[in-house]
Design a protein around this motif. Structure first.
Motif, PDB file in Angstrom:
ATOM      1  N   SER A  12     -29.939 -11.555  79.910  1.00  0.00           N
ATOM      2  CA  SER A  12     -28.908 -12.168  80.740  1.00  0.00           C
ATOM      3  C   SER A  12     -28.657 -11.294  81.949  1.00  0.00           C
ATOM      4  O   SER A  12     -28.823 -10.080  81.903  1.00  0.00           O
ATOM      5  N   LYS A  19     -20.742 -14.011  87.688  1.00  0.00           N
ATOM      6  CA  LYS A  19     -21.540 -15.198  87.298  1.00  0.00           C
ATOM      7  C   LYS A  19     -22.725 -14.722  86.480  1.00  0.00           C
ATOM      8  O   LYS A  19     -23.391 -13.734  86.830  1.00  0.00           O
ATOM      9  N   THR A  21     -26.295 -15.664  84.066  1.00  0.00           N
ATOM     10  CA  THR A  21     -27.345 -16.583  83.615  1.00  0.00           C
ATOM     11  C   THR A  21     -28.190 -15.850  82.584  1.00  0.00           C
ATOM     12  O   THR A  21     -28.245 -14.609  82.575  1.00  0.00           O
ATOM     13  N   SER A  22     -28.769 -16.619  81.722  1.00  0.00           N
ATOM     14  CA  SER A  22     -29.576 -15.993  80.659  1.00  0.00           C
ATOM     15  C   SER A  22     -30.744 -16.891  80.277  1.00  0.00           C
ATOM     16  O   SER A  22     -30.746 -18.097  80.554  1.00  0.00           O
ATOM     17  N   THR A  23     -31.733 -16.272  79.656  1.00  0.00           N
ATOM     18  CA  THR A  23     -32.903 -17.006  79.133  1.00  0.00           C
ATOM     19  C   THR A  23     -33.420 -16.256  77.934  1.00  0.00           C
ATOM     20  O   THR A  23     -33.059 -15.085  77.706  1.00  0.00           O
TER      21      THR A  23
END
Length: 326
Positions: A12, A19, A21-23
């Motif tokens: 992440s 802010k 985001t992750s994968t």
């Protein structure tokens, strides 16, 4: 390092304004890497092969970590004499092949090497010998004369080999009509092979084959036609008539007519002789078969004068007249 098993790996990222985001990804970690396996299919171990022919190398490789995907492996073919011969990509089932040309004339240890994606290898050896063929020169017959079924045909050839001496070589002569011919398999130290054989009437392809100590052969061929039985020459003294004569010390001229159904008149050998004085001389027939000889040295006597005609294989014709001198 990750232990063996299934792992979910995520990442992440958060920026300065919080802010995020992750994968993620799921991976399977197998046990320790296993080395590939490899085996030769051809050539057979100990093969003797000739330098003038390409040789096909085949094998079978496998990677137990990638069943059915042997094409992931890198395969090299190496000679202890010529170093790297080439590289191949296996098929999915592991079959691998390459064609090698111009390997050095020498015994070789060939090595098939398979390498997987992390550098693990397998290697397997095979021994072969690259050699040259014996050099074969069929000298005769080459159609340089006529051949007859009732006269032996003379055979001559030379066989040499870059690696083997003449006493390690063997030769055979054969005809496509009469089969293997009765000629010694041994060579003279110079490599010379000779013989004489009777052949049946008709066309023949003759082959001289030389075989070295490794069983490698070379050959040379010739085509000849064997005629029927030799026809002897024909002859007659045409002048002077038998019983006539000439004066002492005077020149006497003798003429004859000769022919041969096989070779014609011009190839015949003609000699003249007297039963009193011995040889008189020789004549060369012209294209019509006419022969002439003159002599002024015949002794005072009654002579039986003979004309003897021989063909190329020794068949003869003799004609006589009585000639009186004095």
């Amino acid at each position: 390092d990750l232990a063996e098993g299934i792992w979910n790996i995520g990442v992440s990222v958060t920026d300065t304004s919080d802010k995020t985001t992750s994968t993620g990804v799921q991976i399977t970690v197998s046990g320790p890497n296993r080395s590939p396996s490899c085996a030769w299919s051809s050539p057979e171990d100990g093969l003797v092969w000739t330098h003038d022919a390409p040789i096909t190398l085949t094998g079978l490789v496998d990677d137990p970590d990638w069943p059915g995907e042997a094409n992931r492996l890198n395969v090299q073919w190496v000679s202890d004499v010529d170093d790297l011969i080439g590289e191949s990509t296996p098929a999915g089932d592991g079959a691998v092949t390459m064609t090698a040309s111009a390997l050095s004339v020498s015994p070789h240890t060939l090595t098939l090497i398979a390498e997987d994606e992390v550098g693990s290898t397998c290697a397997v050896d095979r021994s072969i010998t690259i050699t040259t063929r014996p050099e074969v020169d069929l000298v005769r017959p080459r159609g340089e004369v006529l051949y007859y079924m009732d006269h032996a045909v003379e055979l001559e050839g030379v066989v040499t080999d870059a690696e083997d001496a003449a006493d390690a070589l063997a030769v055979t002569w054969d005809s496509d009509v009469d089969g293997v011919l009765a000629v010694s398999p041994d060579l003279e130290p110079s490599g010379l092979s000779t013989g004489s054989v009777m052949l049946t009437e008709g066309p023949h392809t003759l082959t001289l084959t030389g075989t070295d100590a490794d069983g490698v052969s070379g050959s040379d061929t010739t085509s000849i036609t064997v005629r029927g039985p030799n026809q002897p020459p024909t002859c007659s003294i045409t002048s002077p008539d038998s019983g006539t004569g000439g004066g002492e010390g005077l020149t006497s001229t003798f003429q004859g007519l000769v022919d041969d159904a096989d070779i014609g008149p011009e190839a015949l050998t003609v000699s003249w002789s007297s039963d009193v004085d011995g040889p008189i001389g020789d004549s060369a027939p012209d294209s019509a078969g006419l022969v002439t000889i003159s002599s002024s040295t015949l002794s005072v006597a009654t002579h039986t004068l003979s004309m003897t005609v021989a063909d190329e294989v020794g068949a003869v014709c003799v004609d006589d007249i009585v000639f009186v001198v004095g």
